[in-house]
Design a protein around this motif. Sequence first.
Motif, PDB file in Angstrom:
ATOM      1  N   VAL A  48      50.957  44.703  38.374  1.00 45.36           N
ATOM      2  CA  VAL A  48      51.115  44.214  39.747  1.00 45.36           C
ATOM      3  C   VAL A  48      52.124  43.077  39.815  1.00 45.36           C
ATOM      4  O   VAL A  48      53.013  43.068  40.663  1.00 45.36           O
ATOM      5  N   GLY A  49      51.994  42.111  38.917  1.00 44.66           N
ATOM      6  CA  GLY A  49      52.919  40.988  38.924  1.00 44.66           C
ATOM      7  C   GLY A  49      52.564  39.977  37.855  1.00 44.66           C
ATOM      8  O   GLY A  49      51.557  40.123  37.155  1.00 44.66           O
ATOM      9  N   LEU A  50      53.419  38.952  37.728  1.00 47.12           N
ATOM     10  CA  LEU A  50      53.202  37.939  36.706  1.00 47.12           C
ATOM     11  C   LEU A  50      53.685  36.584  37.186  1.00 47.12           C
ATOM     12  O   LEU A  50      54.463  36.484  38.144  1.00 47.12           O
ATOM     13  N   ILE A  51      53.214  35.547  36.502  1.00 50.13           N
ATOM     14  CA  ILE A  51      53.711  34.193  36.717  1.00 50.13           C
ATOM     15  C   ILE A  51      53.878  33.531  35.357  1.00 50.13           C
ATOM     16  O   ILE A  51      53.012  33.629  34.490  1.00 50.13           O
ATOM     17  N   ARG A  52      55.034  32.904  35.184  1.00 53.87           N
ATOM     18  CA  ARG A  52      55.292  32.181  33.943  1.00 53.87           C
ATOM     19  C   ARG A  52      54.743  30.757  34.084  1.00 53.87           C
ATOM     20  O   ARG A  52      55.018  30.081  35.070  1.00 53.87           O
ATOM     21  N   TRP A  53      54.001  30.338  33.093  1.00 53.02           N
ATOM     22  CA  TRP A  53      53.310  29.049  33.192  1.00 53.02           C
ATOM     23  C   TRP A  53      54.275  27.873  33.206  1.00 53.02           C
ATOM     24  O   TRP A  53      54.019  26.861  33.852  1.00 53.02           O
ATOM     25  N   SER A  54      55.405  27.993  32.506  1.00 51.85           N
ATOM     26  CA  SER A  54      56.292  26.844  32.340  1.00 51.85           C
ATOM     27  C   SER A  54      57.002  26.459  33.626  1.00 51.85           C
ATOM     28  O   SER A  54      57.137  25.275  33.933  1.00 51.85           O
ATOM     29  N   ASP A  55      57.476  27.446  34.372  1.00 48.50           N
ATOM     30  CA  ASP A  55      58.271  27.141  35.566  1.00 48.50           C
ATOM     31  C   ASP A  55      57.768  27.821  36.828  1.00 48.50           C
ATOM     32  O   ASP A  55      58.417  27.731  37.874  1.00 48.50           O
ATOM     33  N   GLU A  56      56.639  28.524  36.735  1.00 51.45           N
ATOM     34  CA  GLU A  56      56.015  29.196  37.875  1.00 51.45           C
ATOM     35  C   GLU A  56      56.894  30.286  38.484  1.00 51.45           C
ATOM     36  O   GLU A  56      56.674  30.655  39.642  1.00 51.45           O
ATOM     37  N   THR A  57      57.848  30.810  37.727  1.00 58.04           N
ATOM     38  CA  THR A  57      58.594  31.942  38.254  1.00 58.04           C
ATOM     39  C   THR A  57      57.688  33.163  38.281  1.00 58.04           C
ATOM     40  O   THR A  57      56.798  33.312  37.442  1.00 58.04           O
ATOM     41  N   THR A  58      57.924  34.016  39.252  1.00 60.38           N
ATOM     42  CA  THR A  58      57.071  35.175  39.453  1.00 60.38           C
ATOM     43  C   THR A  58      57.891  36.457  39.488  1.00 60.38           C
ATOM     44  O   THR A  58      59.109  36.447  39.714  1.00 60.38           O
ATOM     45  N   SER A  59      57.202  37.551  39.285  1.00 60.92           N
ATOM     46  CA  SER A  59      57.813  38.870  39.359  1.00 60.92           C
ATOM     47  C   SER A  59      56.746  39.821  39.869  1.00 60.92           C
ATOM     48  O   SER A  59      55.548  39.627  39.595  1.00 60.92           O
ATOM     49  N   TYR A  60      57.178  40.853  40.623  1.00 61.22           N
ATOM     50  CA  TYR A  60      56.222  41.762  41.250  1.00 61.22           C
ATOM     51  C   TYR A  60      56.652  43.216  41.091  1.00 61.22           C
ATOM     52  O   TYR A  60      57.844  43.525  41.042  1.00 61.22           O
ATOM     53  N   ALA A  61      55.660  44.085  41.085  1.00 68.00           N
ATOM     54  CA  ALA A  61      55.941  45.512  41.165  1.00 68.00           C
ATOM     55  C   ALA A  61      56.480  45.831  42.562  1.00 68.00           C
ATOM     56  O   ALA A  61      56.130  45.167  43.543  1.00 68.00           O
ATOM     57  N   ASP A  62      57.316  46.843  42.638  1.00 68.86           N
ATOM     58  CA  ASP A  62      57.911  47.209  43.927  1.00 68.86           C
ATOM     59  C   ASP A  62      56.840  47.553  44.967  1.00 68.86           C
ATOM     60  O   ASP A  62      57.024  47.303  46.161  1.00 68.86           O
ATOM     61  N   SER A  63      55.732  48.102  44.514  1.00 70.18           N
ATOM     62  CA  SER A  63      54.697  48.559  45.439  1.00 70.18           C
ATOM     63  C   SER A  63      54.010  47.408  46.179  1.00 70.18           C
ATOM     64  O   SER A  63      53.385  47.633  47.226  1.00 70.18           O
ATOM     65  N   VAL A  64      54.116  46.185  45.658  1.00 73.89           N
ATOM     66  CA  VAL A  64      53.434  45.052  46.291  1.00 73.89           C
ATOM     67  C   VAL A  64      54.403  43.966  46.734  1.00 73.89           C
ATOM     68  O   VAL A  64      53.983  42.993  47.379  1.00 73.89           O
ATOM     69  N   LYS A  65      55.668  44.107  46.407  1.00 69.47           N
ATOM     70  CA  LYS A  65      56.656  43.085  46.714  1.00 69.47           C
ATOM     71  C   LYS A  65      56.711  42.830  48.218  1.00 69.47           C
ATOM     72  O   LYS A  65      56.746  43.774  49.014  1.00 69.47           O
ATOM     73  N   GLY A  66      56.679  41.559  48.589  1.00 71.90           N
ATOM     74  CA  GLY A  66      56.706  41.197  49.994  1.00 71.90           C
ATOM     75  C   GLY A  66      55.332  41.119  50.637  1.00 71.90           C
ATOM     76  O   GLY A  66      55.186  40.594  51.741  1.00 71.90           O
ATOM     77  N   ARG A  67      54.321  41.634  49.959  1.00 72.38           N
ATOM     78  CA  ARG A  67      52.953  41.591  50.500  1.00 72.38           C
ATOM     79  C   ARG A  67      52.030  40.724  49.644  1.00 72.38           C
ATOM     80  O   ARG A  67      51.115  40.091  50.180  1.00 72.38           O
ATOM     81  N   PHE A  68      52.261  40.700  48.348  1.00 72.37           N
ATOM     82  CA  PHE A  68      51.416  39.951  47.422  1.00 72.37           C
ATOM     83  C   PHE A  68      52.177  38.727  46.904  1.00 72.37           C
ATOM     84  O   PHE A  68      53.394  38.791  46.700  1.00 72.37           O
ATOM     85  N   THR A  69      51.441  37.647  46.673  1.00 72.62           N
ATOM     86  CA  THR A  69      52.032  36.425  46.138  1.00 72.62           C
ATOM     87  C   THR A  69      51.139  35.868  45.035  1.00 72.62           C
ATOM     88  O   THR A  69      49.927  35.718  45.239  1.00 72.62           O
ATOM     89  N   ILE A  70      51.761  35.581  43.904  1.00 68.90           N
ATOM     90  CA  ILE A  70      51.038  34.991  42.774  1.00 68.90           C
ATOM     91  C   ILE A  70      51.359  33.506  42.716  1.00 68.90           C
ATOM     92  O   ILE A  70      52.521  33.112  42.849  1.00 68.90           O
ATOM     93  N   SER A  71      50.325  32.717  42.492  1.00 73.93           N
ATOM     94  CA  SER A  71      50.515  31.277  42.345  1.00 73.93           C
ATOM     95  C   SER A  71      49.516  30.769  41.314  1.00 73.93           C
ATOM     96  O   SER A  71      48.665  31.530  40.825  1.00 73.93           O
ATOM     97  N   ARG A  72      49.614  29.481  40.997  1.00 78.03           N
ATOM     98  CA  ARG A  72      48.675  28.911  40.040  1.00 78.03           C
ATOM     99  C   ARG A  72      48.371  27.467  40.386  1.00 78.03           C
ATOM    100  O   ARG A  72      49.171  26.792  41.022  1.00 78.03           O
ATOM    101  N   ASP A  73      47.216  27.040  39.929  1.00 76.93           N
ATOM    102  CA  ASP A  73      46.818  25.636  40.013  1.00 76.93           C
ATOM    103  C   ASP A  73      46.644  25.166  38.575  1.00 76.93           C
ATOM    104  O   ASP A  73      45.662  25.515  37.918  1.00 76.93           O
ATOM    105  N   ASN A  74      47.615  24.410  38.109  1.00 79.39           N
ATOM    106  CA  ASN A  74      47.617  24.000  36.707  1.00 79.39           C
ATOM    107  C   ASN A  74      46.399  23.143  36.369  1.00 79.39           C
ATOM    108  O   ASN A  74      45.810  23.280  35.295  1.00 79.39           O
TER     109      ASN A  74
END
Length: 116
Positions: A48-74
């Motif tokens: 579905v997607g990922l988030i890199r811990w160091s810089d919070e960059t994200t990536s998404y599958a095409d099927s969810v892009k624009g609808r899903f958002t990944i975030s984190r609370d360190n």
Amino acid sequence: QVQLVESGGGLVQAGGSLRLSCAASGRPISIYRMDWFRQAPGKEREYVGLIRWSDETTSYADSVKGRFTISRDNAKNTMYLQMNSLKPEDTAVYYCRAATTSSYYWGQGTQVTVSS
């Protein structure tokens, strides 16, 4: 060792929203990336997607892009998946995965059901 616990799944109507959480414990400091996957009945688990811990960059599958958002609370060692404009085809068990330099760790999954 890293332990992951997902929460936030449930039943929602098409067009609705849900927010999933994935809380990490154990040795979360060793995590460098976290991912979301899902598995619908009778289908293979898909990314579905990922988030890199160091810089919070994200990536998404095409099927969810624009609808899903990944975030984190360190501070809470928690990753989130905000899901908007949900569709019946988003129905699945959602899993989080933590990547460390030595291994991958999976959560137990949380069910998301989207009714039409």
